[in-house]
Design a protein around this motif. Structure first.
Motif, PDB file in Angstrom:
ATOM      1  N   ALA A  91       0.833  -1.203   0.000  1.00 12.02           N
ATOM      2  CA  ALA A  91       0.000   0.000   0.000  1.00 12.02           C
ATOM      3  C   ALA A  91       0.864   1.249   0.000  1.00 12.02           C
ATOM      4  O   ALA A  91       0.580   2.218  -0.731  1.00 12.02           O
ATOM      5  N   LEU A  92       1.938   1.252   0.794  1.00 15.22           N
ATOM      6  CA  LEU A  92       2.837   2.411   0.818  1.00 15.22           C
ATOM      7  C   LEU A  92       3.519   2.580  -0.540  1.00 15.22           C
ATOM      8  O   LEU A  92       3.686   3.710  -1.025  1.00 15.22           O
ATOM      9  N   ALA A  93       3.910   1.486  -1.180  1.00 11.90           N
ATOM     10  CA  ALA A  93       4.540   1.582  -2.504  1.00 11.90           C
ATOM     11  C   ALA A  93       3.574   2.195  -3.512  1.00 11.90           C
ATOM     12  O   ALA A  93       3.959   3.052  -4.317  1.00 11.90           O
ATOM     13  N   LEU A  94       2.308   1.764  -3.462  1.00 11.78           N
ATOM     14  CA  LEU A  94       1.304   2.321  -4.375  1.00 11.78           C
ATOM     15  C   LEU A  94       1.101   3.811  -4.106  1.00 11.78           C
ATOM     16  O   LEU A  94       1.050   4.625  -5.044  1.00 11.78           O
ATOM     17  N   LEU A  95       1.015   4.195  -2.838  1.00  9.77           N
ATOM     18  CA  LEU A  95       0.831   5.609  -2.494  1.00  9.77           C
ATOM     19  C   LEU A  95       2.028   6.438  -2.956  1.00  9.77           C
ATOM     20  O   LEU A  95       1.864   7.585  -3.409  1.00  9.77           O
ATOM     21  N   THR A  96       3.235   5.882  -2.859  1.00 13.15           N
ATOM     22  CA  THR A  96       4.431   6.592  -3.311  1.00 13.15           C
ATOM     23  C   THR A  96       4.355   6.874  -4.803  1.00 13.15           C
ATOM     24  O   THR A  96       4.684   7.971  -5.266  1.00 13.15           O
ATOM     25  N   GLY A  97       3.906   5.893  -5.576  1.00 12.99           N
ATOM     26  CA  GLY A  97       3.765   6.091  -7.019  1.00 12.99           C
ATOM     27  C   GLY A  97       2.671   7.081  -7.358  1.00 12.99           C
ATOM     28  O   GLY A  97       2.838   7.914  -8.260  1.00 12.99           O
ATOM     29  N   PRO A 125       9.687   1.095  -0.364  1.00 12.83           N
ATOM     30  CA  PRO A 125      10.392   0.347  -1.407  1.00 12.83           C
ATOM     31  C   PRO A 125      11.722   1.016  -1.741  1.00 12.83           C
ATOM     32  O   PRO A 125      11.906   2.227  -1.535  1.00 12.83           O
ATOM     33  N   GLY A 126      12.679   0.239  -2.278  1.00 10.53           N
ATOM     34  CA  GLY A 126      14.009   0.763  -2.551  1.00 10.53           C
ATOM     35  C   GLY A 126      14.038   1.857  -3.600  1.00 10.53           C
ATOM     36  O   GLY A 126      14.930   2.709  -3.593  1.00 10.53           O
TER      37      GLY A 126
END
Length: 537
Positions: A91-97, A125-126
């Protein structure tokens, strides 16, 4: 997160939005499962493409959310809330994008929600520090000599690494859309975005384009200013977004958010292509030049040729962004097989002459506009190839039993597309009528339905004894239907006819909407609501 990130104040209505329904929750769960792929990639480019694909799952849907915002805002922001409640690394990776690829509202909301998850210790994510950190390099256009289409190629890197190219196909052949959800935000002369894709083999792509530009006389490849590229692509994308059911590639939605973000990465301040303006005098002068040319010398019926060339010029000005001299196989086929059969009432002489006039126009306009001889020949082949199909597709209303005299009275402007709505508005064009309060009898066959006074007499005939204010309401509606203003008025009448309403009932339902003095989107929305009324019992 960007410096514009900020804490969301407590009591924010967006934060208090109720949880989505079970059906919507299932869709969001699928999206979050898809987002797990973001944890396995290292490249910010791969991450951005995955997020764009997720965001593109609802792009292009036309949902009536007029009170709460567009579908992108409402569904996108609901997804952000859902991801925030999930609180997982995916979820955090999706929000970052989304913080980079989303709309302005989505980006701000996604960044804030992502900060909250990071404060709770959710792992990033890295690639998170590099997402969106792209710099543009160069922009090119690969276009055909006809001016039908061009592929815009923009190259980018992440600080000198992971070089990639975005290719956007822009179509400048104006196909009339089924309808628009809003007025285009920019002049559509830039064209419409029809497709997009990404390539990491940048040098191979550019070498191929350069080679094609050298060996194909009908192709051009050249470098263009990034500022002008941004203006062109933004205008074309706006036009695509504003079009209901745009004719795009089936996978375009997956790239839409990525394209939007890459356009923003180009420098602003460029010039958008503008449609040329042709006054009536300028159009007439162009027709005279053509009729006096060697190419027009062998046209036998000069009168019919003059009327046909007026139609060719009108089409180029109104439907090809002010480019009457542009000729191409696609444009000529659209003119013969789509526009003329729908829009123009031609006399028998004009029906016979128009392919020959168009062929002469292709030779003349192609010569003076510098189209290569190969392009002129290919366009002429298209004209003659479409001639038989034109004879089959063009149907004079008289072929369906309508008297030519009646058709001419309803179409003094030759707008064939207006015939059904004008016949619906004024079905009584013959008969005899005694005017109330006056002596004498009027023969309706002698009246001009485009004349205000004559039209009033026709309405009196249809509504004998009706009070003046009732006739006024019918007259206002009749004028609107005659002019097709707005187009949704006739679309609504047809929809109500389809479900079983009688003509007189429909007239009064439409009058009820017009009497509310609505304008613009409010009027269109009221007509949309009326269009979905249940059929009569």
């Amino acid at each position: 997160m960007s410096p514009r990130s900020h804490r969301r104040p407590s009591g924010d209505p967006a934060r208090d939005r109720p949880p989505p329904s079970d059906e919507v929750s299932a869709i969001f769960d699928d999206m979050l499962r898809h987002a797990r792929e973001l944890l396995a990639v290292r490249s910010p480019l791969d991450a951005e493409l995955i997020v764009s694909e997720i965001l593109g799952s609802w792009w292009g849907h036309r949902v009536d959310l007029s009170e709460t915002g567009g579908v992108e805002e409402v569904i996108g922001e609901a997804l952000i809330d859902y991801a925030g409640r999930a609180g997982t690394p995916a979820a955090l990776a999706l929000l970052t994008g989304i913080g980079y690829l989303g709309t302005t509202r989505q980006a701000a909301k996604a960044e804030q929600t992502a900060l909250e998850l990071m404060d709770r210790g959710v792992a990033r994510p890295g690639w998170a520090d590099r997402v969106g950190m792209v710099a543009h390099e160069e922009c090119y256009t690969s276009k055909d000599a006809y001016g039908d289409q061009e592929s815009i190629v923009c190259t980018y890197t992440y600080g000198g690494t992971e070089r990639h190219a975005l290719v956007v196909l822009v179509d400048r052949n104006k196909a009339e859309p089924v309808g628009t959800s809003a007025e285009p935000a920019a002049d559509p002369a830039a064209g419409m975005v029809r497709d997009a894709w990404v390539s990491s083999q940048v040098d191979k792509l550019l070498d191929h384009c350069r080679h094609e530009g050298r060996v194909n006389p009908l192709m051009r490849f050249e470098q263009i200013d990034p500022r002008d590229t941004r203006a062109l692509l933004q205008s074309a994308l706006d036009f695509t977004d504003a079009t209901d059911r745009p004719p795009v590639n089936e996978n375009f939605g997956s790239y839409h958010a990525f394209v939007r973000a890459r356009i923003r990465a180009l420098p602003p301040g460029g010039r958008t292509p503008q449609a040329q303006s042709y006054s009536a005098d300028r159009r007439a002068a162009l027709a005279v030049r053509f009729l006096a040319s060697d190419e027009a010398e062998e046209l036998s019926d000069v009168s019919a040729a003059s009327r046909c060339v007026d139609r060719i010029i009108d089409y180029g000005c109104a439907y090809d962004y002010g480019r009457p001299l542009r000729v191409s196989p696609i444009k000529c086929e659209m003119f013969l097989l789509d526009w003329l059969p729908r829009k123009v009432l031609l006399s028998p002489a004009e029906q016979e002459a128009v392919p020959h006039v168009l062929a002469a126009w292709v030779r003349w306009a192609g010569r003076i506009s510098g189209l290569p001889e190969e392009g002129i020949r290919a366009t002429l082949d298209a004209v003659w190839g479409a001639t038989n199909a034109f004879a089959e597709s063009y149907r004079d209303p008289s072929a369906f039993g309508l008297e030519r005299e009646l058709v001419d009275r309803l179409l003094p402007d030759g707008d064939l597309e207006a015939l059904p709505r004008r016949a619906f508005a004024l079905p009584f064009l013959s008969g005899r009528h005694r005017l109330s309060g006056r002596h004498g009898v009027i023969d309706l066959a002698t009246l001009d339905p485009s004349d205000t006074g004559d039209r009033r007499v026709m309405l009196e005939f249809e509504h004998p004894g009706a009070p003046p204010d009732h006739l006024d309401s019918h007259e206002r509606l009749t004028v609107r239907l005659w002019e097709g203003d707005p187009p949704q008025l006739w679309e609504t009448a047809q929809a109500l006819l389809d479900v079983g309403y009688e003509r007189h009932e429909i007239l009064h339902k439409l009058i009820g909407v017009l009497d509310r003095d609505l304008t613009g989107e409010d009027l269109r929305e009221a007509l949309r609501v009326l269009r979905h009324e249940p059929p009569p019992e």
